[in-house]
Each structure stands twice: as C-alpha cells, then as structure tokens.
Design an enzyme around this catalytic site. Sequence first.
Site, short mmCIF file in Angstrom:
data_model
loop_
_atom_site.label_atom_id
_atom_site.label_comp_id
_atom_site.label_asym_id
_atom_site.label_seq_id
_atom_site.Cartn_x
_atom_site.Cartn_y
_atom_site.Cartn_z
N ARG A 1 0.80 -1.22 0.00
CA ARG A 1 0.00 0.00 0.00
C ARG A 1 0.84 1.27 0.00
O ARG A 1 0.76 2.06 -0.93
CB ARG A 1 -0.96 0.03 1.20
CG ARG A 1 -1.93 1.19 1.10
CD ARG A 1 -2.88 1.28 2.28
NE ARG A 1 -3.77 0.15 2.34
CZ ARG A 1 -4.68 0.00 3.31
NH1 ARG A 1 -4.79 0.91 4.26
NH2 ARG A 1 -5.49 -1.05 3.33
N TYR B 1 -17.03 14.33 -13.17
CA TYR B 1 -16.87 15.54 -13.99
C TYR B 1 -15.56 15.56 -14.78
O TYR B 1 -15.44 16.31 -15.74
CB TYR B 1 -16.92 16.79 -13.10
CG TYR B 1 -18.22 16.96 -12.37
CD1 TYR B 1 -19.43 17.08 -13.07
CD2 TYR B 1 -18.26 17.00 -10.98
CE1 TYR B 1 -20.62 17.23 -12.40
CE2 TYR B 1 -19.45 17.16 -10.29
CZ TYR B 1 -20.63 17.26 -11.00
OH TYR B 1 -21.81 17.42 -10.34
N HIS C 1 -8.14 -3.50 -7.50
CA HIS C 1 -7.87 -2.81 -6.22
C HIS C 1 -9.16 -2.68 -5.42
O HIS C 1 -9.85 -1.66 -5.50
CB HIS C 1 -7.28 -1.42 -6.53
CG HIS C 1 -6.58 -0.78 -5.37
ND1 HIS C 1 -5.37 -1.23 -4.88
CD2 HIS C 1 -6.90 0.28 -4.59
CE1 HIS C 1 -4.99 -0.48 -3.86
NE2 HIS C 1 -5.90 0.46 -3.66
#
Length: 808
Positions: free
Chosen positions: A30, A120, A76
Amino acid sequence: MQAEKFHDLPLEDVMGDRFARYSKYIIQDRALPDARDGLKPVQRRILYSMYVEGNVQDKPFRKSAKTVGNVIGNYHPHGDSSVYEAMVRLSQDWKVRNVLVEMHGNNGSIDGDPAAAMRYTEARLSAIASELLRDIDKQTVEFVPNFDDTSEEPVVLPAMFPSLLVNGSTGISAGYATEIPPHHLGEVIDAVIMRMDNSLCTVNDLLTVMKGPDFPTGGIIQGLEGIKKAYETGRGKIIIRGKAAIEHMRSGKQQIVVTEIPYEVNKANLVKKMDDLRIEKKLDGISEVRDETDRTGLRIVIELKKDANAEGILNYLYKNTELQIPYNFNMVAIHNRRPKLLSLPQILDAYIAHQKEVVTNRSQYELRKAQDRQHIVEGLMKALSILDEVIAAIRASKDKRDAKDNLIAKFAFTEAQAEAIVSLQLYRLTNTDITALQKEAEELNEKIKELLLILNSEKKLLQVIKTDLKRVKKTYADERRTLIEEEIEEIKIDMEVMIPQEDVIVTITKEGYMKRTSWRSHNASNGKDFGMKEGDRLLARLDINTTDTVLLFTNKGNYLYLPVYEMPDIRWKDLGQHVANIVSLEKDETMVAAVPVQNFEEDNRFLVFVTRNGMVKKTELKQYKVQRYSRALVAVNVKNGDEVVDVLLTDGNQELVLITHSAYALRFHEGEASAVGVRAAGVKGMNVKEDDYVVSGLTLQSADDFLILVTQRGGVKKMKVSEIELSSRAKRGHLIFKELKANPYRIVGVEIADDAYRMFVKLERRGAEELDIQSLKEKDRYSNGTLMIDVNEAGTVTEVWKVAKQEG
C-alpha cells in the site's frame, strides 16, 4: 456438518499476529513504492487498467469514474476516493515532475483546492506513462492472479525510465515512512548509464551528472552536503527556498516578487501567512500582499512601504514563513519484497537489475516468436517450390485435418507448417511471393542472431538498455527547474529594521495575564481602570519598546522568551492573554519575575536566581537569548521540591542580601558565586535551617539603602542595610528581629524603600491593603517592628509587594 472449533489463545498473541499481518500488508502492498518501477500498488493498478482499456495518449479522454470503477472492480478492492485521489495526484504537475495521467477538468490546485468529482473529470495515460508499460505484453514481467482470480495483473511494470527517482515518492506505513524527491529525467538517465558503464562509480561521480533533486515547482535548493549525504545513506537534509526578486517601481517604492515556491507548499496558506504578518504588525514595511498568479505562471507580489528594507523583509519571510522550508530525504522503498533504506547507487542498481530482467524476457519472447515465424516461412518456401504436388495432395484430401496429415506424411512438413499451408489464401500462390518470403527469412535470420547476441552477451544487453534510455531522454527530457546552491545561507534578521519601533507598556500579573498596550490606550483611561481579575495583582509593569524582549520566570525554574513585538496589542481596560495560551505550564507553576532586555549582547549583565532552599545561581544574560521559543525553556536546574523565589538582574559587582522566613539575613558580594551555564543548579547561597526557607533575595545599590520588612503579625520594620554585616555566602546569617519564644516574628516579604513606590500587603480576610511606610522610623536589627495591621481582625499577612506611584 463440521463441528465448530474453538482456540483458547492469549489476546496479546492474537493481536500481535494480526497486527504483524496488517503491518506487512501496509508496508508491502500500500504505502511504499517498489524500487524497480517507483510505483505503489494503487498507482501501478491505475496505469495498467488504463492501458488494458486502451485509455492511452493517442486516444480520446474518458471519464475518470470509468477508470476508477475498472480499477476497483478488477484489481484494487478499496474505496473509490483512495483510487481517485491517487489518480489525481499522478496528473498534478506541481506534485509530480513528469505527469503520468493527463486530466481534463479541475484536478485541484497548488492552493490546496480539491479536484472536481470523478464524474466531472476525464483522463488518459500520458505519453511518458506509456514508457512505463512498454512491452508489458511481451512477457517482460511476472503476472499474478487478481484478488478474485478473474484476470491477472503485473507484479511490477517494465518501466523504461527510473520512475522512483524521476517522480519521487512520499508515504507513511506501519513503522516506515518514505520521502524521495523528484529528479530531472535526463540527469537520472545519465546516472543510470554511468552506473552501467562503471558499477564501482561513487556518489561523487554520480553527482557530476545528477546534480540533485529537481522539483516540479522549481525553487532553490541549498546544501550540497545534504544531497551528498542523502545519496550515500538514504537520509539527508536540504533547504528549499522560493525564488524571489526585489523590483524597483516608478514610484520609488520596491516590491518583492515570488515566482517559484518550495515543493508541496500550499500557495494560498503562504500568501495568507505573509499578509497576517502585515495585519498583526509583526513585520513593518509591507503595505500589501497580492496573489497575481494566472495561466502565465505563479506570481506573488509583496508591495513594500517607502524606505522599507527589502532585503531584510525578504530574509524575514524566508525565516518565518514557508517561503523557505527544510526537506528531509528518507529513501525507503520495497526491494526484494522488503522495505529498505536505499542509497542512490542501490536505487540505480535495483533499476538496472530490473531492466536486465525486462530486456532478457522481452528478447526471449521475441526470439521464440521469430523462430516460430522462421519455421513457418521455411515451410511456405518449401511448399511454393513444390506447389503443384502440394495442391494435388490438398485436393485429394477429404477435409482440413486429412489435408494436414497428407502434407506431413508426403512432404515431411511439421504440424505448424502444414497448418500455415492449408490456411494460405489462393491469391498468395503467385511466383512473386517467393521473393517476399526469402526477404522475410533473411530478416528473421538477422533478428534471431541479434536476439541471441543480446541473450548471450552482457555487454550487448546493457547496450540495448542504454539505447532505450537515450530514446526516452531525447523524447521527454526538458529543462531543469530547480537551482542548486552549495551552501545553506544563514539568514540574519535585523529586528530593528523589521519591527515598527514603538514605545509600549507591557504588564504581567501574578496569575499570569499579560498584555502589550499602546500609550494611546493607556492615556485614554488616564492610567486608571486597569483590566485585571479580582484578587490578582501586578507582577510587573514595563515601559518598553517593541524591539525589546521580556524574560518571564516561573517558580519551577523555567522561563518564557517573549519578544515584545509578538505580544498581542490589547487595550488597557482588557484582561490580557494568559501565558497558558502561549506555552503549556504545570498546574502549580506561577510567575516569579519579569526581566526586560534591550540588548542581550551587552557585557557584564547577569541573572542571579535565588531559591527557597538558599541556592544562588549566576549566569550571563546573553545565554538566555534563543531562536526558538514556542515552549517553556529551562532557566535554572531546581532540585528536590525547591523553587525560585527571586530573579535579579545585576552587573556582576553588586551585593546580595538573602532573608529567610525565620528572620535571618545574610549579606555577601555576588562575586562569590561564579557564573555558570543555563542548566546548572548553582551554589549554596545561604545555610537555611531545616524548618526555615528564603522569602526574598535583593540586590543592593548602597549600604545606606533601607529595607522594609513585613511580618505575618502585621509588624513592619524599617532598617538600614548596614545593620546586616557583610559576610560570605553559605552561612546562616544574622537575626534581624528580636527573638521571641512565644509567637516569634516570621517575615513574609521584604522590599527596598523607595519614595517612588507604594507598598501593599495581602491579608487573609481583607485582601490588599496599602502600608504607610512614610511614617516609619529607622530601627536597628535587635528591635521589633511597628504594628501597623490588626491581624486579629484582618487575618495574617500572606504577601508583600510594591507598586510605582504613577501606576495608581
């Protein structure tokens, strides 16, 4: 059904095991980057997912939400925000030196604004990101099953350039953290090539081509020694400062223009901090701070007042804002599945070893493909040479399988060759095709020779890696942005130039309330109506300048360093700010003395500390000047429940008198106590009886001075200092009151008589009360004092102090 099983295990074993597993996961999968491709797992999965979906540089942009969904669904299984935030960071050109993701829409800003929601924005891989994935489909790297075994993902990317150094990395895991700065692509590639040419090259050699970090925000790095240490050990410290220039305006004024700021500094916060210095009047000379950043580039303008010291103000901004910051290298990465602190040569070696493996795997893959094709071409050429027999054999066959078997049996073709022949299209059965096949056969021979040479020669293998790296450098390298200076410049600030000089009043109360007040505010109240809590009293009132400093001492032997210009400007009528808001103190820690300092460097200036147990410590005043003062500092080492009762400012040639509760007084020259360091405990000043303690320590100007002594019974005595014989330290001293067996006199406080002051006492039941010391007559040390207070009615005296007459 299978019976349930219960394990009786100690909680600490279970917790230890689970936390160890969790920590291992966090470290390996990670928070820390891989030393080979410089990527964390989430970054690698984002890039690979975009590559698989064809969301690459020469294709149109796609919604970020689609990429995030693909990453979460396929590789993931974590929150979408963590994936999107990682994706956004890869697109921010003020965070990464070479962006790996191109993004349309709002992807945040250097002011700390968040990116627009992923629905967006649109994104695709950048051109240089494709270099990290180049040849991944040629079995160059190991693949493992994804989390649900529905597909495969790469363990590491091929990485055609050293991304760990080029884009750097930052992260915190369990027990490990990493901080690797970005570097210039061309310089890093030159360093890799140097390391390949000479595996014994030193950091000094590498520094000739790789100068140091190259931050996307530019700026100036100071401290070549820190860079060298970091490259040698993995840890080191440098200073990053923004790029600023002083410009002269037509009006005769000057302005400071900042065009580059340090790496990972929030521009909006920096501008606000600069403006706060102006608003709070901590820095004189600034008339306005403007952020003029636009699409042409970053620009912060600090407009100065006429005749302001531009150089001095710039130095102050470097020292007190994030216009200059320290940067600490901590080059930790996953190497051979373990977190390791790596030096520069080790990082380069890890990358070179990875590239050797990638190019070897690619060459083996291409060799297999070339040999397979060569085999097919040989079959086709043989078939064309006996074309009529081949066609006759195929026409005589029942089906495709029979045709293949007949070709293998009659003409000794292999299975692969027979498949290619029967799949051949009729239009290719022309005489001209044989030349094309012969040309292809020659090319395949050359390619196979080349690939075998790469696989059998280390030198040739390295040559191929260098060629790839040089191509990447030529295609993507740009100009260096960060300037490197060898030495860390020591910033010297002339505070008198920086601070608006103003005469002010600083007041500190016994309970710890302090304020700086302008004379205008004081005069508006005619010095009356001073803001103070009921039951509190003034410890000190100092007529002082904003360029001065106040040292505030506590009974625990600590002190607060308080530059006057940093104190908040508070009205005379208001309460003030409590010291607990500035630094944290212990619950029973109280203020003892306040010492104003105009110049710390003045010779023959000492602080003398007197403690309850009779210890005396003398230290040069200059030793109490500090650069950092965000917490309480040690002024004197106070031992075994002892505490400071007085702090005296002396010139090194004065006499001291120590007076105890049981009415013993000792007078000696301060020269008997040698000057010692700040943290020392001092020497025995007075030999105090076990049930006695020092109530006061005073400096004497003359043996003709008068002492005003106040006892717990309300008795007050005026006595000449000469009544106490000059002696040496560490003695019991002389009794200065007549000794009584029943209800003896116990001294509560002592002050030197001065017509400019009024004297007050605190009574148990009546609070503060003024003493009429003008009416007192001089007495010798064998007599008792004059009874001035009826303690039966008012209660015993608990405290004594004096106040200047103009303070009211």
